[in-house]
Each structure stands twice: as C-alpha cells, then as structure tokens.
Design an enzyme around this catalytic site. Structure first.
Site, PDB file in Angstrom:
ATOM      1  CG  ASP A  62      62.057  27.183  56.737  1.00  0.00           C
ATOM      2  OD1 ASP A  62      62.957  26.048  56.582  1.00  0.00           O
ATOM      3  OD2 ASP A  62      61.857  27.705  58.002  1.00  0.00           O
ATOM      4  CG  HIS A  91      61.362  21.301  65.402  1.00  0.00           C
ATOM      5  ND1 HIS A  91      61.480  22.032  66.214  1.00  0.00           N
ATOM      6  CD2 HIS A  91      60.556  21.826  64.542  1.00  0.00           C
ATOM      7  CE1 HIS A  91      60.792  22.976  65.994  1.00  0.00           C
ATOM      8  NE2 HIS A  91      60.179  23.049  65.088  1.00  0.00           N
ATOM      9  CD  GLU A 118      63.390  26.643  63.601  1.00  0.00           C
ATOM     10  OE1 GLU A 118      62.167  26.792  64.275  1.00  0.00           O
ATOM     11  OE2 GLU A 118      62.796  26.617  62.552  1.00  0.00           O
ATOM     12  CD  GLU A 151      64.923  24.798  59.004  1.00  0.00           C
ATOM     13  OE1 GLU A 151      64.655  24.579  57.640  1.00  0.00           O
ATOM     14  OE2 GLU A 151      63.990  25.482  59.596  1.00  0.00           O
ATOM     15  CG  ASP A 206      64.509  29.103  60.522  1.00  0.00           C
ATOM     16  OD1 ASP A 206      65.178  30.409  59.927  1.00  0.00           O
ATOM     17  OD2 ASP A 206      63.655  28.823  60.725  1.00  0.00           O
ATOM     18  NE  ARG A 229      62.482  28.507  68.900  1.00  0.00           N
ATOM     19  CZ  ARG A 229      62.082  27.787  67.704  1.00  0.00           C
ATOM     20  NH1 ARG A 229      61.157  28.574  67.051  1.00  0.00           N
ATOM     21  NH2 ARG A 229      63.075  27.631  67.362  1.00  0.00           N
ATOM     22  CD  GLN A 262      57.934  31.396  65.551  1.00  0.00           C
ATOM     23  OE1 GLN A 262      59.347  31.179  66.158  1.00  0.00           O
ATOM     24  NE2 GLN A 262      56.873  30.425  64.930  1.00  0.00           N
ATOM     25  CE  LYS A 264      60.442  30.518  62.705  1.00  0.00           C
ATOM     26  NZ  LYS A 264      61.526  29.522  62.508  1.00  0.00           N
ATOM     27  CB  THR A 316      68.009  31.383  56.902  1.00  0.00           C
ATOM     28  OG1 THR A 316      66.999  32.545  57.748  1.00  0.00           O
ATOM     29  CG2 THR A 316      68.293  30.326  56.944  1.00  0.00           C
ATOM     30  CD  GLU A 344      62.362  20.624  69.208  1.00  0.00           C
ATOM     31  OE1 GLU A 344      61.930  19.551  69.142  1.00  0.00           O
ATOM     32  OE2 GLU A 344      63.018  21.008  68.071  1.00  0.00           O
TER      33      GLU A 344
END
Lengths: 400, 400
Positions: free
Chosen positions: A103, A110, A179, A181, A213, A217, A220, A233, A237, A346
């Site tokens: 990835d 971002h 996410e 992508e 993805d 948070r 992480q 993660k 996915t 975000e």
C-alpha cells in the site's frame, strides 16, 4: 460505442470498458481457453498487455451493434444463453491470487491533511514525501471482494493516552475508518535483482480496481511505533471484483498533482509522460442500518502525487521482484476542499461529526454501517468504471 | 537415538530432528503420497500437527538402528538407492508457498540496543513494546533459500543528513546489514474474523527455520517515516530450506526473557505455559572474498520477549486470517553481551569496526562477503538444528 446487448446507459461496464473478473455460478459454461477456466485471472494477466488489449478489442467487436462477427454471438442464441449470465446468478471473487499487497501513500492531500492533524501545517509532510512514493507492505490474505461483511476488530487501544505510564485496554476498535483508494494488479513479473525501468513500468500493470483500506485508527495510534501500521489494517481490505484494464483507462489520462515536482525527482522516478494520472470522479457513500444512503465525499483519482508506474519503478529499484497478481494500493485519495476527503479521520478529526441523511451523526463507523465506494470516468453510454466497492461493518466478536 | 544410516555426529539433522524440505534432483524418486510429490510442503503442512508428528515418528523408526521395520528401508537396498539421495545431487528450494510474510520485533535486546542508538537509554523502548509483539508486514516474494546470492540494493540515501532541506542521492546501499532471526511457518489456517486463542496457537505452527532479514540501514533511515521499513528490506530475505517441526524442538523449551512480564499482559496474550522460548545456540559467521570464516556473534533463541504462540494470537486478534505457508519472523535475536548481537548495526554502530580473521575491518557488509547463520540445539549425535543459512553479497547493478 453502441452494443446490441441491453447495457444500461449509466453502467460502468460499457463497451468502452470490458473489465475482467472471476465469477462462479451453478451453471456457468466452461471455456476451452485455458486461461479463462481457472479460479483466478493470474494466467491471463501473465500473458501480457498486448494479449489483454487484443482480447478486449475482440470482445468489444463481438458485442458492438455493428459487430464484424454477428454469427459469433449476436445471432447465436444458444451461445448467448450459455455465456451471458444474469448477475443475480453469479458470485464474484477476488479476481487474482495475490502474492504480496503493497500500500502506497501517494495521495498528497491525504498525507498533508493527516500530517497537519499530527504535526501541524509547518511539518505536515515528512522530508522524504516529495522524493519517493512512501509505502508499506500490507496484508494480502484479508483482501476480500466487494460485499463481504467485516467484523469490527478487537485490539489494544489507549483509553487514557495522557496516563503515565501508558497502559492499553483490550477493546473493540472505537475509531473505525475507511480509506478511498485505487489499486493496481501486476500482470507480468520481474526477476529478483532486476529493477523495472520507469518507462516500461506500465506494461507490468494488468489493470485497476477500487479499494477500501479499512483502518482502526485507535489500534494504529498505539501500535505503529516504530515499524508502522499492522493490526490496524490487517483485518480486511475490500476491492471491486472486476479488473478494469489499463488500456480502458487510457482516454482518461491527465496530469497528476504538482507536475513540476517531477523535475526534482531522481532519474529512476522521472516519467517521460507528464499525463500520468487519471481523471476519474470517486464517491464515498455511507448507509446506516435502516437508513438512506448519504454521499459523504466526492474526490478524484487525479489527487495523487505519484503514478502507478512510479510506484512500480520505486518498488523494484532495490531488485525486489513483483509477481503476477501482486496488488499495489495508491494510498488514500483526498481532495483539498471540504467533503472531498477519502477518510473519516480527515473529515471529522474525531471531533466534528458529519451528518447522515436521517440526521444521525458519525465521527467514525458504527456497527451496521455500509460503505460504498464508486468510481466512473467518461460519459453516458461509454462509462468506464469499477462498479460498487461495498462493505458492511459487523459487530466485534465478544471479548475473550 | 542411533541410526543404521551413516549420519555424522555433528549433523543438525539427527534422528532427533527429521526436518522437512523441498528438493529437486535429476533422478529423484516419485512418491505416491500426494502431499510429498508437490513443489511445496503446503499440502503436508495443512494436514495438521498430529499428522506431522506421526510422519516424523515413522521416519525416526525406519531410520533408527533397531528399527521395528527393517524390511522397509534398512534391508531394502533397491529402495535405499532410489530414496536416499546424495546432497550433492539435490537442489533446495523455498519449502512453502508463502502467502504473507510478517516480521515481528520480539528480540527485546535488539529493540533495546537499536533504541539506545536512536533515542538514548531512557527512551530506548517504545511505550507499547512490553504490551504487544510489535510487527510489520514484510515482502514474501523475495524470500529465497539459503545459498542464493543477492545484489546490493540501490536506492535513495541521505549523503548529507544535516543539510536543510534534506536531498537524497541515488546510490548503492552503503550500510548493508544482517538480522539473525528464527521464523515460523503456519500449518493450519484460521478463518477471516476468527482469532486463534493463545493456548491453541502452537498447533497452527508447522515448524521453524533460520532467517537472515537483510537490511539496508541507510535506505531505511530515509524512507521509514511514517509507515515503516519498505525498500530497506524488500530486496531479499534468506531462510534455511529445511522446516524443523515444532515437535522436534519441544525438548529445548525454556523460559524466555522477563517471564514476569507475562503477568502484565492482556489476557489474549497470556500463555499458560511459562517455558515458551527455546534454548538454541545461534551463530553468525562472515567470510570475506578469499578470506577465512570469522565468527562474529553467538546468541541464543532464548533472547525473545514473545513466543511464536503469542505472535499468532496477536496477529489474529483483529480477525486477520493466517494461511498455510505464511511466514512469521521473530525479529532480530541479540544477547546482552558484546559479540552476542544479531546485527552489525548493534556491534559497530557504524563507527567501531569489527575485525575479520585476515585483519580486514567491517562496519557493514562489503561485496563478496558471505554470511552464514547457524543454529543447533541438543547434544552430539542428537542435534536438532537448521543447517546453514548462507547468503553472499553480489555487487549492485550499475546505476541507471
């Protein structure tokens, strides 16, 4: 390009597209072409771009209204009956056997937005960001096709981040995010020890899919020092199951972000072609349980600082070998305006909730939420798109 | 356990061991047992630990001096001729089809030593270190069997790290290093969404190999923020080609580092068994081109804070699925004394050269250097070891 088939005008799979995927069906016909009667597209992909192009052009020809070969399918009712399967009768699968999944982090906006949250606007981007496409190895085993439900992950989170010493709690993730992508599948491999030159890189790309993805948070934030995200993660996915050939996207080439940055790149990353991004509008939609869909974001595939060719060149410059079926994610694709972000982090910063259609609020995902990513380029009747990338959040397993 | 076969007394592959691997040979006999006539051991591994145990015990029996079945092989000259192959006639391969490769960071002393170099002794370990086995996803495609030469990688390095702004140069790696590790292959898989409980985790482990996780320290230093090492590790990882079954290592169980730390772990990581490490002496040897071997380090597999069972439990607690053939690295295994370090970075800090037998000096590896890792437990005639994990550094490709 009109077809004699009834293809809805807003279909992402017009004749301009011709995507490839892996399906199963109770009464699927068996092809006698070896590469199309296998449980993955790897053997077909490995044949290389000229073959993919030829097959796509042939399929466009037999499907178009003024086909040169009407006898093959247009006027062959019995063959139509066995090869044209109603979608309701088929199940989609992950289309490739993925060896490794990498990835990247090429979504400049971002990276900037997240950097501002963690380090402020002065130091938002790390010093390496504009010199190389930052990446990490991801988890291939848990890549699933659109429609697969995923359980909210359990893990270690800091419920009191300011405590000293820091002591983690075991908990279902409370900051579950998406996410948005794009991702590329590799077609022809390179040998270990043999880098792929930048201007040959695109011929190693089979095609693209949309990818979510999913990211935990809070897991992480606690685990990621010093080696990067891992459990945050690896629980899933989601990708669209139809591989849109790189040739189908050729008409939508455009300049990516900061084309001037190319001049300052080291030669192994300097692509001859300036138009190394794609103009593809991308949407994110959330539907809460029993609610209506709310479009929460609208971005565009243009929002990348590096192209997939640059990713391939960088990945292999050490001699690393890419295999047929390897998956390269772009990184989260965010715009610069409100409601163009490719992640909830975000949009809400964990503080400013967004509103769904029924008035309920979200900082992060709740159980039962269904997220749909969509991406489609072109114009009515000739759309080239990916179809829906759908995932629903199932409850976490009971704590042990 | 004595054998009627001529097994050298210092062989790591005594009857106490019975490792499994994948070989090819011009005149190899074909087994009629399906799982043993395949290009990988995945199908055999997937049969599960009771079967591995049974097969190992049967092979020990037919090979031991007082075999219960002399007619099977001991007194069957023609079968001996077809199934006992001289090593000179066989080629070893990576024994499993590796889906995903995950590298942990469970070597406490290594993490501490490297932390001291970067952050000083006060903050050497990150706050999460004693709460979870830190890990990152590694590159599976470039895992190679012992004996494979690897080109020094090219990449971006900072030749002037104090310049502002930082501008990387393209260069062959100048700080090429080794990492001494053990690694576990997964036998039986778990389903996506279904964590493996800690006290069942060992039954998902097929066996162990020795691993050299080659590392380009200068590429790593520039690229690793914020997502961890990528190109610094993806150019090659060398493993021994014989899988030593987890049952063969059972007699060498011992307590790992800081057994008291177990009490403070969250329940999903709290293993019932205290003796969750292995007493296996490990060596690192360097031979420069035309020179003699120099043993530069002697460590022990005991030097891990987390067991492979804990790694499996942590890896899957989110619901992440492990597949047959997945590889889990331990992290670098260093002791606490001088010349027990598992990497050159720790031994030399890039400043204090170590001396080879012929008087030449090393901060990091030079072209033509051959590195051998060895690990062997037990006593003469009953050794259980891995064989040699060998790699030679070939020159970098000319710069493009």
């Amino acid at each position: 390009m009109a077809s004699w088939l009834q293809i809805p005008k807003n279909s992402p799979f017009s004749l301009a597209n011709i995507p490839f995927g892996i399906i199963s069906a109770q009464s699927a016909s068996r092809s006698h072409l070896g590469v199309f009667s296998q449980p993955t597209l790897n053997a077909f992909a490995a044949l290389g771009r000229p073959v993919h192009r030829q097959v796509r052009e042939y399929l466009q020809n037999i499907l178009k209204a003024d086909t040169s070969y009407p006898q093959v399918l247009k006027e062959n009712a019995s063959l139509q009956k066995s090869v044209l399967l109603p979608l309701s009768q088929v199940t989609n699968h992950v289309p490739m056997q993925i060896g490794d999944y990498t990835d990247f982090y090429a979504g400049l906006n971002h990276a900037y937005n997240v950097g501002v949250l963690f380090r402020g606007p002065e130091n938002a981007l790390q010093p390496n960001y504009k010199h190389l496409p930052v990446a990490y190895h991801g988890r291939a085993s848990s890549v699933v096709p659109s429609g697969t439900g995923l359980h909210r992950p359990n893990g270690q989170i800091l419920t009191n981040p300011t405590a000293n010493p820091k002591v983690p709690a075991f908990s279902p993730c409370k900051k579950l995010d998406i996410e948005l992508e794009l991702a590329a599948f590799i077609s022809t491999p390179n040998d270990l020890g043999t880098p792929v030159p930048i201007d040959e890189a695109e011929d190693h790309i089979f095609g693209l899919v949309l990818m979510n993805d999913w990211s935990a948070r809070d897991i992480q934030a606690w685990e990621y020092v010093p080696l990067g995200p891992f459990n945050a993660k690896n629980f899933g996915t989601t990708i669209t199951p139809w591989v849109v050939l790189i040739d189908a996207l050729e008409p939508f080439r455009t300049e990516g972000l900061e084309p001037g940055n190319r001049e300052s790149l080291l030669p192994y990353l300097r692509e001859k072609r300036a138009a190394n991004a794609y103009e593809i509008p991308l949407d994110v939609e959330i539907t809460n349980q029993g609610g209506k869909p709310t479009q929460i974001s609208r971005s565009n595939a243009r929002n990348l600082l590096y192209s997939f060719s640059q990713m391939v060149a960088h990945h292999t410059i050490t001699g690393c070998n890419l295999n047929t079926g390897d998956l390269l994610g772009s990184g989260t694709i965010s715009g610069t305006e409100p409601h163009t972000e490719g992640s909830l982090l975000e949009q809400t910063n964990g503080k400013n909730p967004l509103k769904l259609a029924d008035g309920s609020e979200r900082l992060f995902l709740e159980d039962g939420d269904t997220v749909v990513l969509r991406g489609m380029a072109g114009t009515e009747g000739n759309y080239v798109g990916f179809g829906d990338c759908v995932g629903t959040i199932l409850p976490a397993h009971p704590l042990p």
